[in-house]
Design an enzyme around this catalytic site. Structure first.
Site, short mmCIF file in Angstrom:
data_model
loop_
_atom_site.label_atom_id
_atom_site.label_comp_id
_atom_site.label_asym_id
_atom_site.label_seq_id
_atom_site.Cartn_x
_atom_site.Cartn_y
_atom_site.Cartn_z
N HIS A 79 0.82 -1.23 0.00
CA HIS A 79 0.00 0.00 0.00
C HIS A 79 0.85 1.27 0.00
O HIS A 79 0.34 2.37 -0.21
CB HIS A 79 -1.03 -0.01 1.14
CG HIS A 79 -0.50 0.32 2.50
ND1 HIS A 79 -0.25 -0.64 3.45
CD2 HIS A 79 -0.17 1.49 3.09
CE1 HIS A 79 0.19 -0.08 4.56
NE2 HIS A 79 0.25 1.23 4.37
N ASP B 160 0.28 -7.49 1.40
CA ASP B 160 0.63 -6.07 1.52
C ASP B 160 2.15 -5.88 1.61
O ASP B 160 2.64 -5.15 2.48
CB ASP B 160 -0.07 -5.43 2.73
CG ASP B 160 -0.01 -3.90 2.68
OD1 ASP B 160 0.35 -3.37 1.63
OD2 ASP B 160 -0.29 -3.27 3.72
N SER C 176 4.43 3.00 7.88
CA SER C 176 4.10 1.79 7.12
C SER C 176 5.30 1.33 6.31
O SER C 176 5.93 2.13 5.62
CB SER C 176 2.94 2.06 6.17
OG SER C 176 1.75 2.10 6.88
#
Lengths: 261, 663
Positions: free
Chosen positions: B69, B99, B189
């Site tokens: 992402h 992911d 992230s």
């Protein structure tokens, strides 16, 4: 004394007879002109059709596009087929704004297709070459001025350079063409000039009119084109725009189309 | 660098703080901050956006692990290393289901000569609840950061089924996160979760309140290795949809078959909803609670493609076995692409998306989004998201490649759009339409007739204003600005003059809504008309005569140019622009009329109202010259283009970095 009375009576009779004759002559002239227009096939007035795409957004919110088909009468003003119409009859912007009644509304009208409809059923593809929303006039220009459709089409342009000085209550002829349901046949109406406005520019106000149609005097000379008087952006009553003003617009349309090429 | 675990450190008399310092020293230099330009289909366009995230270098060859992402849809990637050096990177591979993405730094362009710092994966299966963990990354505003916490849970899953989907993939299908309370900042992230030995035990992915979630390091390492080796992750597909056992069957062991996808290997094998699978390819499987399901899915998906596996289980309480031959699992959704000449974004079908759309096979092109006003939108009937294009110009098109090739053939050498017959499916209906494919026709907006003007800006003499100005009862307008070189200036009008009549006609303006009355009256005159104005100046009545002149060309009729690569529009400077921007009469430049949101120009920072002065150092003042310049830039596919623009009182350089690879 008696002989002078007789003389006065005779003069009066002659005067009445003269004016009756004059009126009869004018009427017959008006009628003759009208008949001539009709017998000529009314090739001066044409129907113009337009397909417009309307996009409306209010306060940043867009509504689905809509298409509208409009038809209006126009007058051929030159030999290459330039036609003038009443702008408010072909451009629905003002009426849509009126319906929405929101000051933040944005109305965008895109002309997708404009065509001149001829009596023989043929259609000439055109573009809207100039608009004057203030004077309520728009010019429709054939896309191919030397096109086959035009050379074969029997069009008879009005003479925008004619000089006429009409007076109040003069009788005039309005040349029109009936709608599709009445087979687009020529029609002529008689009207009287009920007012002449001089400032800020000259307009004739007639007892009746047809938007986009030419107005002639009894001798068949062009006075002007019937359009709407625009007030506050909206069409109000009908007026006749003098031919010299229409000529200015037509010349400008031709010049700007030429520059664009 | 050698590091040690906290237990080791404790034995050697080192404290927790020392262990943390050692772990930080080991991994910290391998953290990168990733700047991303990504493209996502929306509104018939590929919309560009900027983003940033974290990553960790795992190999001296420059491989960086991060989240899908963060980087999975990137068209441009730049990584900032711990020493501040910035390197471009390429996307090696991406996996939406876990992911995870792997990038490769372009080390050829590296300035520094020091060896590239790297971090190593540890064994995430060894992590225990309560272990101290360090979340590292480069969140927004910080070059690098580390936060400390403990592992709170080793089987954290999404609480709601299907709640975390990426590109159609259910991330929770495979991933059980390591839950921890080390603070996760926005931009963390893709950064590593590190143990006190200085090893990567997870890749941070989510932060919900005070709880962070990291993809377990073992899963991340396995996926990263496959991405590095093959550019993708190979998985098997069986068509079994599993769920935990129902309450009534909790005493049994196994996984409940919730569904069997039509035409799948599972259907062919004879599995039915309600069956309970107890052994899968020799491995005992069990799912009592949702947290157990990812384990079953991992087993099922990791079977080699095409292998025939034995499945044992129960049907209506009786033992049963099946033989199932797996197929290759394709992505849930294929990436979308923009077709500018159609005004749509569209995608191919994968096996799964074709099944979801109830297509007989994966041929056809699925419309993803439609640009309002585009060729596809204007077609009758128009194309809509979800429609499937099957035939163009009487030839079948099976995929995007064929559609692009067909489109190229149709529009080659055409200056105007070509009407093309298009067959498409909408649900079960098979429709035909005509799409005018190709260069969009410029809007033929009729110009307006030339108009006279006085050259002033006015405000309505409202009742309130007239009362204060001691002219109660009068109607008209007040001049608020006299433009230079205009009839008003020549006639010596001044700001503050109150205009009451024109040629004896009252200017019927008394409310704000009457703002257009004066302009309408002026426009009724002919150009060149001499008009007598009755005015008040400082309360004294007087008359002034002005000869109206032709109004300058309005902005809407000035020459303009729309750049469809960079997605903005410019036009010549109007009279009003020059007045409002205080530009000299001969000042050069082009006005930016519009900047499409999420286009390259918007991404670079160009704004509506900017005046472009130079392009790549070349002064620009005419639209035609600008058009030639931009067409040359497009032809040469310049990697960078610099505009020098004026923005109010400021000037600035704006750098465009277009991605020319995708049409």
């Amino acid at each position: 004394m008696r002989s002078s009375i007789k003389l006065a009576f005779a003069v009066g009779i002659f005067a009445i007879a003269g004016s009756c004759l004059l009126a009869a002559k004018k009427t017959s002239q008006l009628q003759a002109t009208a008949k001539r227009f009709v017998s000529d096939g009314n090739a001066t007035v044409v129907w113009v059709s337009a397909v417009v795409r309307v996009d409306v957004s209010v306060a940043g919110r867009s509504y689905p596009s809509q298409e509208q088909k409009l038809e209006t009468l126009g007058t051929v003003v030159d030999k290459d087929g330039l036609v003038v119409v009443s702008n408010s009859m072909i451009d629905p912007s003002a009426s849509i704004r009126k319906q929405i009644r929101s000051p933040g509304a944005n109305v965008n009208v895109e002309f997708q297709e404009v065509r001149i409809l001829l009596d023989d059923g043929s259609e000439i593809p055109c573009r809207l070459s100039l608009k004057d929303p203030d004077l309520d006039i728009a010019c429709v220009q054939p896309l191919d001025r030397k096109g086959k459709e035009l050379t074969t089409a029997a069009i008879r342009p009005v003479n925008l350079r004619s000089k006429v000085n009409p007076e109040i209550l003069d009788e005039v002829l309005i040349l029109g063409k009936l709608g599709r349901t009445l087979y687009r046949q020529p029609t002529v109406k008689v009207a009287r000039i009920s007012s002449i406005i001089e400032k800020p520019r000259k307009y004739y106000v007639l007892s009746q009119a047809i938007p986009g149609a030419p107005v002639f005097d009894a001798r068949g000379r062009l006075l002007g084109i019937a359009v709407y008087k625009i007030a506050g952006g909206m069409p109000t009553s009908m007026i006749t725009l003098p031919s010299e003003d229409v000529l200015d617009i037509a010349l400008q349309a031709q010049q700007r189309a030429k520059n664009k090429k | 660098m050698q590091t040690m675990s906290f237990s080791q450190a404790a034995k050697e008399g080192k404290g927790l703080e020392d262990a943390i310092q050692d772990a930080v020293a080991t991994v910290y230099p391998a953290i990168v901050r990733i700047h991303v330009v990504a493209e996502n289909g929306s509104g018939g366009r590929m919309k560009k956006s900027r983003g940033s995230g974290s990553g960790v270098i795992i190999s001296p060859k420059g491989y960086v692990v991060t989240n899908h992402h963060v980087a999975g849809k990137a068209t441009r990637l730049t990584c900032r290393l711990h020493d501040g050096e910035e390197l471009e990177a390429i996307l090696v591979g991406t996996d939406a289901l876990t992911d995870l993405s792997v990038l490769r730094l372009q080390l050829d362009n590296r300035v520094g000569e020091n060896p590239l710092p790297t971090a190593e994966f540890g064994d995430s299966d060894e992590v225990k609840v309560g272990d101290v963990v360090l979340a590292m990354g480069s969140p927004a505003g910080l070059s690098q950061s580390v936060t400390r916490g403990i592992a709170s849970n080793l089987t954290m899953i999404s609480t709601q089924r299907d709640s975390f989907r990426l590109d159609g993939e259910n991330v929770g299908m495979l991933v059980r996160w390591i839950g921890h309370d080390a603070v996760i900042f926005p931009g963390n992230s893709g950064g590593p979760l590190v143990n006190l030995t200085g090893e990567i035990i997870g890749i941070n992915e989510v932060g919900i309140g005070s709880l962070g979630g990291a993809i377990p390091g073992n899963l991340a390492r396995s996926v990263a290795n496959q991405l590095i080796e093959h550019g993708k992750v190979s998985r098997s597909w069986s068509g079994i949809e599993a769920q935990p056992l129902l309450e009534k069957d909790r005493h049994k062991q196994g996984v409940l078959v919730a569904g069997v996808i039509e035409e799948s290997p599972a259907q062919e094998a004879g599995l039915l909803p309600g069956d309970i699978i107890q052994r899968f390819d020799g491995e005992k499987v069990n799912a009592i609670i949702p947290e157990d399901l990812p384990l079953f899915n991992r087993i099922a998906l990791s079977i080699p493609v095409g292998k025939t596996v034995d499945i044992h289980g129960l049907r209506s309480g009786k033992k049963i076995s099946w033989e199932l031959t797996t197929e290759a699992r394709e992505a849930a959704r294929m990436p979308e692409r923009e077709l500018k000449n159609w005004g749509i974004t569209a995608r191919n079908f994968s096996k799964l998306s074709a099944l979801e759309a109830r297509r007989p096979d994966s041929s056809g092109i699925q419309v993803h989004s439609v640009r309002p006003g585009s060729a596809a939108d204007r077609a009758k009937p128009s194309l809509r998201p979800g429609d499937v294009i099957t035939n163009v110009d009487r030839e079948e098109v099976a995929n995007l490649g064929e559609l692009l090739a067909k489109t190229k053939k149709i529009i080659e050498g055409q200056e105007e759009a070509v009407p093309v017959l298009v067959a498409f499916d909408r649900g079960l209906a098979k429709l035909l339409t005509v799409v005018e494919v190709g260069p969009e026709k410029e809007r033929d907006t009729p110009p307006q007739a030339w108009k006279p003007w006085l050259g002033v800006a006015t405000q309505v003499l409202t009742r309130e204003l007239s009362a204060v100005l001691d002219v109660t009862g009068l109607k008209g307008v007040r001049i608020i600005q006299v433009y230079p070189d205009t009839p008003a200036e020549k006639a010596a009008f001044e700001a503050g003059d109150v205009l009451l009549k024109m040629d004896g006609q009252i200017i019927q303006a008394k409310r704000e809504e009457d703002a257009e009355v004066f302009g309408n009256m002026i426009r009724e005159y002919k150009i060149g008309s001499k008009v007598v104005f009755s005015i008040l100046r400082d309360g004294k009545p007087m008359e002034k005569t002005a000869q109206l002149e032709r109004r300058p060309t309005p902005a809407s009729e000035l020459e303009e140019y729309e750049d469809r690569d960079f997605e903005f529009k410019v036009r010549e400077l109007s009279f009003a622009n020059r007045v409002n921007l205080r530009l000299e009469k001969k000042a050069r430049g082009l006005m930016v009329e519009n900047v499409d949101s999420a286009g390259w120009a918007a991404l670079a920072g160009l704004r509506q109202g900017d005046v472009i002065l130079k392009v790549d150092g070349e002064p620009i003042d005419r639209v035609e010259a600008f058009r030639v310049k931009m067409e040359s830039i497009a032809k040469n596919r310049s990697a960078r283009v610099t505009f020098f623009v004026k923005r109010r009182i400021h000037t600035l350089f704006i750098e465009f970095e277009p991605n020319w690879e995708k049409p």
